[in-house]
Design a protein around this motif. Structure first.
Motif, PDB file in Angstrom:
ATOM      1  N   PHE A   1       0.811  -1.211   0.000  1.00 53.34           N
ATOM      2  CA  PHE A   1       0.000   0.000   0.000  1.00 53.34           C
ATOM      3  C   PHE A   1       0.850   1.270   0.000  1.00 53.34           C
ATOM      4  O   PHE A   1       0.462   2.282  -0.571  1.00 53.34           O
ATOM      5  CB  PHE A   1      -0.924   0.010   1.223  1.00 53.34           C
ATOM      6  N   GLY A   2       2.001   1.221   0.662  1.00 58.72           N
ATOM      7  CA  GLY A   2       2.855   2.396   0.703  1.00 58.72           C
ATOM      8  C   GLY A   2       3.304   2.805  -0.681  1.00 58.72           C
ATOM      9  O   GLY A   2       3.380   4.004  -1.008  1.00 58.72           O
TER      10      GLY A   2
ATOM     11  N   GLY B   1       0.766   8.543  -3.975  1.00 56.14           N
ATOM     12  CA  GLY B   1       0.231   9.743  -4.596  1.00 56.14           C
ATOM     13  C   GLY B   1      -1.063  10.204  -3.947  1.00 56.14           C
ATOM     14  O   GLY B   1      -1.261  11.404  -3.686  1.00 56.14           O
ATOM     15  N   TYR B   2      -1.962   9.245  -3.669  1.00 58.59           N
ATOM     16  CA  TYR B   2      -3.232   9.585  -3.023  1.00 58.59           C
ATOM     17  C   TYR B   2      -2.986  10.191  -1.638  1.00 58.59           C
ATOM     18  O   TYR B   2      -3.632  11.159  -1.234  1.00 58.59           O
ATOM     19  CB  TYR B   2      -4.108   8.343  -2.888  1.00 58.59           C
ATOM     20  N   TYR B   3      -2.043   9.607  -0.909  1.00 59.25           N
ATOM     21  CA  TYR B   3      -1.790  10.059   0.460  1.00 59.25           C
ATOM     22  C   TYR B   3      -1.218  11.478   0.474  1.00 59.25           C
ATOM     23  O   TYR B   3      -1.651  12.324   1.263  1.00 59.25           O
ATOM     24  CB  TYR B   3      -0.826   9.097   1.140  1.00 59.25           C
TER      25      TYR B   3
ATOM     26  N   GLY C   1      -8.090   0.391  -1.631  1.00 60.37           N
ATOM     27  CA  GLY C   1      -9.129   1.401  -1.813  1.00 60.37           C
ATOM     28  C   GLY C   1     -10.208   1.293  -0.758  1.00 60.37           C
ATOM     29  O   GLY C   1     -10.683   2.311  -0.227  1.00 60.37           O
ATOM     30  N   TYR C   2     -10.594   0.070  -0.440  1.00 61.05           N
ATOM     31  CA  TYR C   2     -11.643  -0.134   0.566  1.00 61.05           C
ATOM     32  C   TYR C   2     -11.173   0.327   1.952  1.00 61.05           C
ATOM     33  O   TYR C   2     -11.866   1.095   2.640  1.00 61.05           O
ATOM     34  CB  TYR C   2     -12.026  -1.610   0.608  1.00 61.05           C
ATOM     35  N   PHE C   3     -10.000  -0.121   2.373  1.00 60.40           N
ATOM     36  CA  PHE C   3      -9.532   0.200   3.723  1.00 60.40           C
ATOM     37  C   PHE C   3      -9.174   1.681   3.852  1.00 60.40           C
ATOM     38  O   PHE C   3      -9.367   2.273   4.918  1.00 60.40           O
ATOM     39  CB  PHE C   3      -8.322  -0.667   4.083  1.00 60.40           C
ATOM     40  N   ALA C   4      -8.642   2.276   2.788  1.00 61.51           N
ATOM     41  CA  ALA C   4      -8.330   3.709   2.854  1.00 61.51           C
ATOM     42  C   ALA C   4      -9.598   4.526   3.041  1.00 61.51           C
ATOM     43  O   ALA C   4      -9.617   5.513   3.786  1.00 61.51           O
ATOM     44  CB  ALA C   4      -7.596   4.134   1.587  1.00 61.51           C
TER      45      ALA C   4
ATOM     46  N   HIS D   1     -10.866   3.400   6.822  1.00 56.97           N
ATOM     47  CA  HIS D   1      -9.976   3.450   7.986  1.00 56.97           C
ATOM     48  C   HIS D   1      -8.802   4.412   7.822  1.00 56.97           C
ATOM     49  O   HIS D   1      -7.998   4.544   8.747  1.00 56.97           O
ATOM     50  CB  HIS D   1      -9.443   2.045   8.290  1.00 56.97           C
ATOM     51  N   GLY D   2      -8.674   5.056   6.693  1.00 53.36           N
ATOM     52  CA  GLY D   2      -7.567   5.980   6.495  1.00 53.36           C
ATOM     53  C   GLY D   2      -6.331   5.298   5.921  1.00 53.36           C
ATOM     54  O   GLY D   2      -6.266   4.074   5.812  1.00 53.36           O
ATOM     55  N   TYR D   3      -5.338   6.122   5.566  1.00 55.29           N
ATOM     56  CA  TYR D   3      -4.148   5.615   4.895  1.00 55.29           C
ATOM     57  C   TYR D   3      -3.119   5.008   5.844  1.00 55.29           C
ATOM     58  O   TYR D   3      -2.400   4.068   5.492  1.00 55.29           O
ATOM     59  CB  TYR D   3      -3.470   6.747   4.109  1.00 55.29           C
ATOM     60  N   ARG D   4      -3.011   5.533   7.040  1.00 54.52           N
ATOM     61  CA  ARG D   4      -1.910   5.122   7.908  1.00 54.52           C
ATOM     62  C   ARG D   4      -1.970   3.634   8.254  1.00 54.52           C
ATOM     63  O   ARG D   4      -0.936   2.967   8.366  1.00 54.52           O
ATOM     64  CB  ARG D   4      -1.889   5.969   9.175  1.00 54.52           C
TER      65      ARG D   4
END
Length: 414
Positions: free
Chosen positions: A37-38, A43-45, A166-169, A172-175
């Protein structure tokens, strides 16, 4: 085609043990790509998660690409000098630290620095896993199958990462994604330490430098083919989203295209690999024609995508890409498994993997081409890249048919 297959410096383990080690490493490779994911959401983050905007995201992705190119060279060097086990433990631990840093920093200068570090650790496992495959599996076809499955694992892992991330971001956010990425990297380091025996550098083999490796004209030609081919393959994750955005299609349309591509990969990989490689100890077909065929199919698929305007049309184009991806994976795997010497397998894989990093940069100009000349210009540029890849296969084949030009003994010549 006379090619000098690599010979292991150590005694090969029993066949069942060899298969087990390779399967574990390929499964670990799939896992680390599935939680990457990192790398995939950087770019999204930067743009949305930290609020720095799209310009900052572009700068971060550029920094990431530079680090990616440099990281492959480092991974190949560590693999050949320290062995697969040490290289994987060190590199995957560094990957974990980079992902954890991404979960903590928020300022733009710090994010740019972390982006370089993330790039440095992108795909760093591939040279070591490829070297382990070549050292562990005794037959040409067996090595080729394993190398091809390694590429398959990467493709499936990327698709899983895009869907799950995409679902978890969203919920629950990116971190949390970056922490999961770090844990996956650490898990890979633990797996490598458990399944690979420590292997000190062979005293019978002189250290090989990148300067010597790049004297091999076959490596230079196949890297050029790989760059042109992967520009088309990368269109799945770079060109198609741009075209969908231009059509005003929602993100779910891209998810549909990725899902169609993933299902096609899962269904078509086993039968096509049996067709192209066979079940014997030697590969059924010469790999240069397979590589040329793969490049042509990749060009066809992404050119078809350039003229689509519906979710179904893009999904069909994504499926057309799949046979090209498989042919490319088989051909590159066959090259690494037969042409890379034991003392330089990591470097050979690093150079070819570096082609993927280079190919991730040109598609950034597709947006400019779309604005300047519309879809016909985009299609022409992508088709030209594929045609160039096919044309470059001719000098590659000519070089491989003359073993004296790429045999490792020639490295010592001025």
């Amino acid at each position: 085609m006379a090619i000098h297959a690599p010979t292991s410096a150590t005694a090969a383990p029993p066949a069942r043990s060899a298969r087990s080690v390779v399967r574990i490493l390929i499964a670990a490779s799939l896992m680390v790509k599935a939680v990457g994911f990192g790398w995939d959401f950087l770019g999204y983050y930067v743009a949305d998660g930290t609020g720095h905007g799209t310009t900052a995201a572009g700068a971060a992705l550029t920094a990431f690409g530079i680090g990616w190119c440099l990281g492959q060279a480092s991974a190949g060097w560590l693999t050949d000098r320290l062995g697969q086990r040490t290289a994987l433990v060190v590199l995957m631990t560094l990957s974990a630290l980079a992902c954890l840093a991404l979960a903590v920093v928020t300022s733009l200068p710090a994010l740019l620095a972390v982006s370089v570090c993330l790039g440095l650790t992108m795909e760093v496992h591939q040279p070591a896993v490829s070297a382990a495959i070549n050292e562990t599996i005794p037959t040409e076809a067996g090595r080729t199958r394993a190398q091809a499955w390694l590429y398959w694992a990467a493709n499936v892992g990327i698709a899983v990462c895009a869907a799950a991330g995409g679902y978890f971001a969203h919920h629950h956010g990116y971190r949390i994604l970056f922490v999961a990425n770090a844990l996956g990297c650490l898990a890979f380091a633990v797996v490598a330490r458990r399944v690979l025996a420590p292997r000190p550098p062979s005293r019978d083999t002189q250290p090989v430098s990148y300067r010597q490796v790049l004297r091999d004209p076959s490596l230079r030609w196949i890297t050029a083919v790989a760059v042109c081919s992967m520009i088309c393959a990368w269109g799945l994750v770079s060109v198609i989203p741009l075209l969908m955005t231009d059509d005003g299609l929602p993100a779910t349309a891209y998810g549909t295209a990725m899902a169609a591509n993933t299902v096609a990969v899962l269904l078509l990989t086993p039968p096509l690999m049996r067709l192209l490689i066979g079940r014997g100890d030697t590969v059924r077909f010469p790999y240069v024609p397979v590589l040329a065929t793969g490049a042509a199919i990749l060009g066809l698929g992404i050119t078809i995508a350039a003229f689509q305007h519906t979710a179904m049309g893009y999904a069909i184009a994504a499926v057309v890409l799949v046979p090209g991806e498989i042919c490319y994976s088989v051909a590159i795997g066959a090259y690494i498994s037969t042409a890379a010497p034991p003392a330089a397998t990591g470097r050979y894989q690093a150079v070819v993997s570096g082609a993927t990093a280079l190919a991730s940069l040109p598609p950034l100009g597709i947006a400019l081409a779309l604005d300047a000349g519309g879809r016909p210009l985009v299609a022409v540029l992508l088709a030209f890249s594929a045609a160039l890849a096919v044309a470059l296969c001719h000098p590659l084949a000519r070089t491989l048919n003359n073993p004296s030009t790429h045999h490792p003994d020639t490295w010592s010549r001025p």
